[in-house]
Design a protein around this motif. Sequence first.
Motif, mmCIF file in Angstrom:
data_model
loop_
_atom_site.group_PDB
_atom_site.id
_atom_site.type_symbol
_atom_site.label_atom_id
_atom_site.label_comp_id
_atom_site.label_asym_id
_atom_site.label_seq_id
_atom_site.Cartn_x
_atom_site.Cartn_y
_atom_site.Cartn_z
ATOM 1 N N VAL A 182 1.662 42.533 55.323
ATOM 2 C CA VAL A 182 1.126 41.216 56.186
ATOM 3 C C VAL A 182 2.073 40.588 57.139
ATOM 4 N N VAL A 183 2.881 40.621 57.018
ATOM 5 C CA VAL A 183 4.291 40.807 58.579
ATOM 6 C C VAL A 183 4.223 40.821 59.510
ATOM 7 N N PHE A 184 3.425 42.380 59.435
ATOM 8 C CA PHE A 184 3.417 43.569 61.297
ATOM 9 C C PHE A 184 2.509 42.836 61.124
ATOM 10 N N ASP A 185 1.247 42.416 60.256
ATOM 11 C CA ASP A 185 -0.305 42.032 60.368
ATOM 12 C C ASP A 185 0.123 40.787 61.415
ATOM 13 N N ARG A 186 0.569 39.814 60.521
ATOM 14 C CA ARG A 186 1.215 38.769 61.957
ATOM 15 C C ARG A 186 1.630 38.965 63.312
ATOM 16 N N LEU A 187 2.459 39.654 63.206
ATOM 17 C CA LEU A 187 3.806 40.337 64.486
ATOM 18 C C LEU A 187 2.644 40.915 65.305
ATOM 19 N N VAL A 188 1.078 41.334 64.660
ATOM 20 C CA VAL A 188 0.747 41.808 65.954
ATOM 21 C C VAL A 188 -0.454 40.393 67.002
ATOM 22 N N THR A 211 -0.685 37.437 72.348
ATOM 23 C CA THR A 211 0.170 36.377 72.938
ATOM 24 C C THR A 211 0.690 36.546 73.684
ATOM 25 N N SER A 212 2.407 36.589 72.896
ATOM 26 C CA SER A 212 2.790 36.655 73.759
ATOM 27 C C SER A 212 3.500 37.679 75.282
ATOM 28 N N LEU A 213 2.987 38.687 74.756
ATOM 29 C CA LEU A 213 3.054 39.458 75.863
ATOM 30 C C LEU A 213 2.371 39.380 76.630
ATOM 31 N N ARG A 214 1.141 38.818 77.069
ATOM 32 C CA ARG A 214 -0.309 38.465 77.530
ATOM 33 C C ARG A 214 0.881 37.475 78.019
ATOM 34 N N ASN A 215 1.619 36.664 77.836
ATOM 35 C CA ASN A 215 2.280 35.593 79.068
ATOM 36 C C ASN A 215 3.021 35.913 80.236
ATOM 37 N N PHE A 216 4.056 37.309 79.373
ATOM 38 C CA PHE A 216 4.888 37.945 80.467
ATOM 39 C C PHE A 216 4.218 38.596 81.092
ATOM 40 N N THR A 217 3.534 39.117 80.448
ATOM 41 C CA THR A 217 2.746 40.232 81.820
ATOM 42 C C THR A 217 2.467 39.894 82.932
ATOM 43 N N ASN A 218 1.888 38.259 82.333
ATOM 44 C CA ASN A 218 -0.078 38.271 82.879
ATOM 45 C C ASN A 218 -1.294 39.124 83.500
ATOM 46 N N ASP A 219 -1.296 40.002 82.158
ATOM 47 C CA ASP A 219 -2.129 40.884 82.351
ATOM 48 C C ASP A 219 -2.727 41.088 80.631
ATOM 49 N N ASN A 220 -4.009 41.015 80.748
ATOM 50 C CA ASN A 220 -5.047 41.586 79.530
ATOM 51 C C ASN A 220 -3.926 42.179 78.176
ATOM 52 N N VAL A 221 -3.365 42.184 77.672
ATOM 53 C CA VAL A 221 -2.273 43.132 76.642
ATOM 54 C C VAL A 221 -3.547 42.856 74.884
ATOM 55 N N GLU A 222 -3.206 44.475 74.507
ATOM 56 C CA GLU A 222 -3.818 44.234 73.224
ATOM 57 C C GLU A 222 -2.956 44.828 72.227
ATOM 58 N N VAL A 223 -2.339 44.412 71.275
ATOM 59 C CA VAL A 223 -1.660 44.747 70.564
ATOM 60 C C VAL A 223 -2.454 45.425 69.521
ATOM 61 N N SER A 224 -1.812 46.427 68.834
ATOM 62 C CA SER A 224 -2.263 47.123 67.570
ATOM 63 C C SER A 224 -1.269 48.139 66.732
#
Length: 369
Positions: free
Chosen positions: A84-90, A95-108
């Motif tokens: 559950v913790v790792f699902d929450r981290l995803v 959201t954080s990486l989209r703001n960090f890179t200003n790019d469309n980021v998908e984490v899985s």
Amino acid sequence: MDGRQPDQALEEDGGMPTPKFALSMDDFGFPEDEDGTGRILNQAEIDSLFGSDATLKGGGEGNGLERLITTSSVSYERLPMLEVVFDRLVRILTTSLRNFTNDNVEVSIDRLNSLRFGDYLENVSGQSMFAVFKAEEWDNYGILILSSSLIYSIIDALLGGHDRVRTSLSGEDRPAGRHHTAIERALIEPLIRVILSDLSRSFSPLCAVNFRLDRLELNSRFATISRATNGVVMARFGIDMDGRGGDVDLILPHATLEPVREILLQQFMGEKFGHDGIWESHLAQELWNTDVTLDAVLEEQTMNLQDILTLSPGDRLVLRRDPDALVQMRCGGKTVFRGRVGKKQGQVAVRIEENLIGGEAAERPSAYS
């Protein structure tokens, strides 16, 4: 075990079913005696069965007991809340990486399992970057391993190289033996801090923990935080940015998770392991309404059994206590209060002077009839 066929055994045993997966000595490749009776295995056959024959000394893979002992798999408990913790981290990290890179980021999350720490390091690419961090509240360490392809993709996104040829920046085309430069490490360090901050937020519903970056290493030997034979939990997160990206491996030794193991064993968040809060509140409320018997003891005397047997109606027992002495208030044979005897509204009453439950005198006298 015998050497009969299943159908033959079925007829001779009077119709009793014989499992079809029953083994015989033929299945192990060991011949029987000419008369068909069983025999004791010789030393060479025993060595072959348990995997300690000469083939193992020559560097072979082995079989039997030897393969069971040297297996790289690690037996571990399932930690439902860790998933559950790792699902929450995803979700948070996306959201954080989209703001960090200003790019469309998908984490899985691509992989989650447990293995030995040494076996994992043997399969890590030498061009990866190792970020050693410390869980301050747990007083132990973990590792973030960033793949070379992810490092170059993040640097490309931060420097605005979206339209450049991406194949030349992939980890596979990177010259072998060339380490990451100081500029590359400086650009990746903020990304690592973002991941660690989101990891702390993911654990926040369960426990408060702060993950602090300790150091960045380029050699796996300097990133060793546990013995090679110790078990670790490995979670692999895939980061994709429109066809670019790579993997981030999160390594948490079992010793690091030991302080919160009981919490991670819960099937759902807030599980009480058998405790029912509603029932406890109801029981506490009913206890306040329970009737108890309180005895006022004026004096205690020791008498012989013969004197007690000779007592008859009209006899008097002399109380030698002082009229101003305190009486003991007992409940269930235990003294809980001391007070003075008096009258209130025409009834015998006791005013409590000392409270023996809390070990302190009462702030104000209370009278009970």
